[in-house]
Scaffold this active site. Structure first.
Site, PDB file in Angstrom:
ATOM      1  N   SER A 192      43.036  42.800  33.521  1.00 55.59           N
ATOM      2  CA  SER A 192      42.423  41.484  33.367  1.00 55.59           C
ATOM      3  C   SER A 192      43.235  40.546  32.479  1.00 55.59           C
ATOM      4  CB  SER A 192      40.999  41.618  32.817  1.00 55.59           C
ATOM      5  OG  SER A 192      40.982  42.390  31.638  1.00 55.59           O
ATOM      6  N   HIS A 239      41.719  38.898  27.184  1.00 56.17           N
ATOM      7  CA  HIS A 239      41.565  37.775  28.112  1.00 56.17           C
ATOM      8  C   HIS A 239      42.175  36.491  27.547  1.00 56.17           C
ATOM      9  CE1 HIS A 239      38.020  39.663  30.550  1.00 56.17           C
ATOM     10  NE2 HIS A 239      39.098  40.429  30.502  1.00 56.17           N
TER      11      HIS A 239
END
Length: 293
Positions: A192, A239
């Site tokens: 991610s 992230h």
């Protein structure tokens, strides 16, 4: 009142007064294609005309993103690693095994045997190998769906070589961000961070009027950031780090606004700046873990 200045969408440093008769985007003399009716940009010029344009397209195809082969290769690599984890004792809902222990992102942790492991112990490969590990089949499936959905159009736009370097740099940035915002013994895995990097780069590309995600990059980023902060057990640092690294990487490919990230040539300066983002990520990780030793 003075008129707003227009700059070529492929060469942001070139002012022009001409726009494409199809899409209305400003184009400089080098990008103008004279059609039977009006002047068009290269994207709306129809079939390429002239041997020089055909040769240019052939050269681009050699490193182009046709078929999104790098994206598919990355997905295959992630799936393969997950099957290796399953063979080593992982389940569909939890990860385990020697590969997981050796590749996961850990600042520093002590095993039951007393052995110290982690980035602080010189295991720097964890900064990138952790991007190929996933905690469950749902985690893997969701990330691979996003990777294909976001990565394929970006690879098609910028070509395989630039896409692969950008992806790896984003993965390093995500790992650095995860280390900064987590405890040293926490385990972080998943693609991610690199995927958020692709979103950051897509936002830069769309600001240059290359709508790789149909103009929705900012909306997708906002939605995913909401999920990042709302859903538990998600690496906020990973992230955010990936997002920043990918955006900086996209800017590097445009030589920080002096060229077009997609249509322009990044040259030595652009690639050097892109690599510098990756090096800066490693240095940030080093700064974070040196206090553990």
């Amino acid at each position: 009142m003075s008129e707003e200045k227009l700059f070529c969408y492929r060469h942001p440093d070139r002012e022009t007064g001409v726009t494409c008769s199809d899409c209305g985007r400003p184009i400089c003399p080098d990008c103008m294609v004279f059609a039977p009716v009006g002047i068009r940009c290269p994207d709306h010029a129809g079939q390429a005309q002239g041997t020089q344009r055909v040769a240019s397209q052939v050269r681009r195809a050699s490193v182009g993103g046709t078929g999104a082969l790098v994206t598919k290769g990355l997905i295959a690599a992630n799936v393969l690693v997950y099957f290796v984890n399953l063979a080593q004792g992982a389940s569909l809902t939890d990860n385990a095994g020697d590969l997981f222990l050796d590749w996961a992102l850990i600042g520093q942790a002590q095993l039951l045997t007393g052995e110290l492991i982690g980035v602080a112990e010189g295991e720097w490969w964890r900064l990138i190998t952790s991007a190929f590990l996933h905690g469950s089949v749902i985690h893997l499936g969701f990330n691979m769906l996003l990777l294909y959905w976001i990565g394929a159009p970006i690879e098609e736009a910028i070509g395989r070589a630039r896409f692969l370097i950008l992806y790896l740099v984003s993965g390093l940035s995500g790992a650095a961000g995860a280390l900064v915002l987590t405890d040293p013994q926490d385990i972080t895995v998943g693609a991610s961070g690199a995927i958020f990097g692709m979103l950051g780069a897509a936002l830069v590309f769309e600001r240059q009027r290359t709508f790789v995600l149909g103009g929705s990059a900012l909306s997708i980023i906002v939605l995913n950031l909401v999920l990042t902060f709302a859903v538990p057990n998600i690496s906020i640092g990973g992230h955010l780090g990936g997002l920043v690294g990918g955006a900086l990487g996209g800017l590097a490919l445009s030589r920080f606004g002096r060229a077009h990230a997609v249509y322009g040539r990044p040259g030595v300066v652009g690639f050097a700046a892109l690599i510098a983002v990756g090096i800066a990520s490693v240095l940030l990780a080093y700064w974070r873990v040196e206090n553990y030793v």
